[in-house]
Design an enzyme around this catalytic site. Structure first.
Site, PDB file in Angstrom:
ATOM      1  CB  CYS B 168      -0.934  -0.006   1.191  1.00  0.00           C
ATOM      2  SG  CYS B 168      -1.775  -1.578   1.363  1.00  0.00           S
ATOM      3  CG  HIS B 301      -1.918   4.640   4.798  1.00  0.00           C
ATOM      4  ND1 HIS B 301      -1.814   4.512   3.438  1.00  0.00           N
ATOM      5  CD2 HIS B 301      -2.147   3.384   5.279  1.00  0.00           C
ATOM      6  CE1 HIS B 301      -1.957   3.233   3.103  1.00  0.00           C
ATOM      7  NE2 HIS B 301      -2.174   2.532   4.194  1.00  0.00           N
ATOM      8  CG  HIS B 338      -6.347   1.095   1.231  1.00  0.00           C
ATOM      9  ND1 HIS B 338      -5.366   1.581   0.391  1.00  0.00           N
ATOM     10  CD2 HIS B 338      -5.696   0.450   2.236  1.00  0.00           C
ATOM     11  CE1 HIS B 338      -4.183   1.241   0.860  1.00  0.00           C
ATOM     12  NE2 HIS B 338      -4.356   0.558   1.980  1.00  0.00           N
TER      13      HIS B 338
END
Lengths: 336, 408
Positions: B168, B301, B338
């Site tokens: 990620c 994030h 995400h």
């Protein structure tokens, strides 16, 4: 590449065993017959690693209890490469992992399990191990590496791209040394995948293998250590026809009298043979008898480094023949 | 030869394709309008999963491609191609025929799943005993190089391409890698970015971890209960300042600092105190010679998972100290999901839009904020008062990355 990269040390795990001696004995690696999944009558020779040859100590480590086979190959190869340099500051050590296929054993197992048992029963233990950078994460944790860490994926040209990343980190001062590891693991579905790509067509195919190779790189030439003096990558092709031009353009970047390591495997071999016409093949480093993609690139680099550390007057060009998209190459020299 | 110390790495083009919109302007305006993209997943079956919703992209039409070529593209290429094209156009690099003006253009990319839907279909066919020979296209397009190939083929350029797969954080790492290559003087200009698709294997994986919210993604809310998976793509054109000036194109932003560290605490959880992320942020601040007091916005994030947001909040608090109250913070994942390997790239573009427009994406769905960051969370209509913004990402495996952007 701004300055030469010194190859300080190396380590390998191959079907022949642990270390460079086992790697160089590749003509005697044990091979087994592996069947395709859908059609077991279709069988192929593969050279896999007997897990019992791997040191028990890694299996005992918490991170490695459930880790994929590729993680085990990588940690052992990395540990071998780092062993001669206990003084290295791990916070200033960079780490790059190169793979073409990655964690296929656990990915297939995870997918198959929830396809069979139902999505609700997908395994939370297996899933993290399917993520491309999980082997590198285990390595960084186990070896307490605090520098930059990248997983780079792609065909065999990815190895030259990773060497360039290492050169960049060393040049910019982001790391003092960089450990570059190429690794692959075998999973039977790969046979069907390779056949679908017509990569198993004779006469140029070789048995697939698995394992890992690690090279520790530092900045500038070091006495007695071979150096990567030139590095070129990004010679792209979109078809087998275009690969000829890509190969010629890549090789034209290097002196024509540089002896070449015979590293072309599979459909690209005739392309390589044509492009190398008029060049000398290095007769002291025989061509590997197997194909292990990212691991093969590491193994070729290690075998060349081993040769040049014994014969520092020699030079060698290693092409990294990607089968999917790019070609790259590195020129190595011994350092007296 | 390195780039001279006084020369900057600048941004001359960008793009963003998300579940909120097929281009930057649509995504941006809907984000500021507090819209979010959660809906049922339609691109693969989700029956049996605990969560069946996410932020799925309505694939844009590609009228500039032959229909046959478009039909053969993987989902990943369907996201990456229009996004890369928009970035090239934005940077003045697209000719009237829709091809790159530069025949040689280096790329630094990120993905985690590549074209996973193709390999899923391949293995299902193998299990059904079907011949693999008919499926070469599926295997070929699963490889990460296929998107590289598609970008080069349909946008008309070639050159080296690195694919960084740092989970990620990969989208931020790919931009950082491009930054490093330019800093080292190895290249003048790089097309960089990330793309990732929603696919069954990854969706079921997150579902198995019970990491997905059954209702809404609420970053930095004390009652947060998980993330929303999404898909998308984003690209930036980075170049040395002298190269941009020679091309005579507007400089839209400056990438001034990049910090990346590895968190070895756990494969899937960050160190609870956020120390490795703090180090990455401090590196980016130090490299860019920026003090925390100059920072106006952080795109966090902020996955909306208990562990991530707590660690991040602690890292921000320590890095910013007394300056925290002057910094606005939001996680745009509440709106667009995400997007894994694309997240760092999309969020970098949103930081640049913030610097360009002075408008800050508001934090959605957070009603009871974590006390550590309660005063920082961006409210609707919040305006940027400073000239630096930070984009932060954490990934599976412990990859942490921080990108620091400034106005030109």
């Amino acid at each position: 590449m701004n300055t030469p990269l010194s190859i300080l040390s190396w380590g390998a795990v191959s079907p022949g065993g642990l270390g460079v001696e086992a790697l160089e004995n590749f003509q005697n690696w044990p091979t087994t017959v592996a069947s395709e999944v859908a059609d077991p009558a279709r069988q192929h020779l593969v050279a896999t690693i007997d897990a019992s040859i791997l040191p028990e100590k890694w299996r005992m480590r918490p991170r490695f209890r459930r880790a994929s086979p590729i993680s085990h190959y990588m940690i052992e190869a990395a540990a071998q490469a780092l062993a001669p340099h206990p003084q290295i500051e791990r916070n200033r050590l960079g780490l790059i992992y190169v793979s073409f296929i990655g964690c296929s054993v656990y990915s297939i197992r995870f997918y198959r399990q929830f396809q069979k048992d139902g999505r609700r029963f997908a395994s939370p233990m297996l899933f993290p191990e399917t993520v491309a950078n999980s082997p590198l994460s285990h390595l960084a944790a186990e070896l307490e590496i605090g520098g930059p860490v990248y997983s780079q994926i792609g065909d065999k040209s990815c190895w030259s791209s990773a060497l360039r990343t290492a050169a960049c980190w060393l040049h910019n001062g982001d790391a003092e040394q960089v450990l570059v590891i190429g690794a692959e693991e075998f999973e039977p579905h790969q046979l069907e995948a390779f056949r679908s790509m017509r990569w198993l067509a004779k006469p140029y195919t070789r048995p697939f293998a698995e394992g890992a190779g690690a090279v520790l790189l530092g900045k500038g030439p070091h006495s007695g250590r071979p150096s990567i003096v030139s590095l070129k990558d990004g010679f792209c092709f979109r078809s087998r026809n275009e690969s000829r031009t890509a190969a010629e353009r890549c090789l034209a970047e290097f002196a024509p009298n540089l002896p070449v390591l015979d590293s072309a495997v599979g459909w690209i071999r005739p392309v390589a043979i044509a492009a190398l016409k008029g060049r000398t093949v290095h007769d002291g480093i025989p061509a590997l008898a197997h194909e292990a993609f990212g691991a093969s690139c590491a193994w070729d680099t290690i075998r060349a480094a081993q040769r040049l550390s014994i014969h520092p007057e020699e030079r060698v060009l290693i092409p990294y023949w990607g089968l999917s998209q790019q070609i790259g190459a590195a020129a190595l020299e011994g350092t007296p | 030869m390195s780039l001279p110390a006084e020369e900057r790495v600048v941004v001359t083009g960008w793009s963003c394709l998300t579940a909120l919109g097929a281009n930057t302007e649509t995504s941006w305006s809907r984000l500021l309008n507090q819209e979010y993209a959660r809906g049922p997943i339609s691109c693969f079956p989700t029956d049996g999963c605990r969560v069946t919703e996410g932020a799925e992209v309505v694939l844009p039409e590609l009228p500039w491609l032959p229909k046959k070529a478009e039909s053969r593209l993987s989902r990943a290429s369907r996201l990456a191609l229009p996004a890369a094209r928009e970035a090239l156009q934005h940077a003045g690099l697209l000719d009237p025929a829709g091809r790159s003006k530069l025949g040689h253009l280096e790329m630094s990319l990120s993905t985690t799943a590549t074209s996973m839907e193709r390999i899923e279909a391949f293995v299902r066919q193998v299990w059904e005993g079907k011949s693999p020979i008919q499926q070469a296209g599926r295997v070929a397009s699963y490889q990460a190089q296929q998107q590289v190939n598609d970008l080069q083929t349909f946008l008309g350029f070639s050159g080296p391409a690195a694919v960084v797969s740092n989970a990620c954080a990969g989208g931020a790492n790919s931009i950082g890698h491009a930054f490093d290559l330019i800093r080292a003087g190895l290249v003048d200009i790089v097309l960089t970015g990330g793309y990732d698709i929603l696919c069954e294997l990854v969706f079921c994986g997150f579902d198995s971890l019970q990491a997905m919210s059954p209702d809404r993604c609420r970053p930095f809310d004390v009652n947060r209960n998980g993330l929303m998976l999404g898909e998308g793509a984003a690209f930036l054109v980075l170049e040395s300042e002298s190269h941009a000036r020679r091309r005579g194109v507007p400089i839209l932003g400056v990438l001034a600092g990049y910090g990346h560290t590895t968190d070895t605490f756990h494969l899937t959880q960050p160190a609870p105190d956020g120390t490795p992320l703090e180090k990455a942020i401090r590196k980016a601040l130090e490299q860019s010679a920026t003090s925390p007091s100059e920072l106006g916005y952080i795109n966090a994030h902020g996955t909306g998972t208990p562990f991530n947001d707590r660690a991040e909040a602690q890292a921000f608090t320590r890095c910013l100290g007394a300056n925290a109250s002057g910094v606005r913070l939001s996680s745009t994942k509440a709106a667009i999901g995400h997007t894994l390997g694309a997240a760092g790239s999309i969020e970098a573009v949103l930081c640049l839009k913030t610097l360009q427009t002075g408008q800050i994406p508001p934090q959605l769905h957070t009603t009871d904020p974590e006390p550590l960051v309660a005063n920082m969370l961006a409210r609707p209509g919040a305006l940027l008062e400073k000239n630096a913004a930070l984009s932060v990402n954490l990934g599976f495996g412990g990859s942490n990355a921080a990108l620091l952007f400034k106005t030109p």
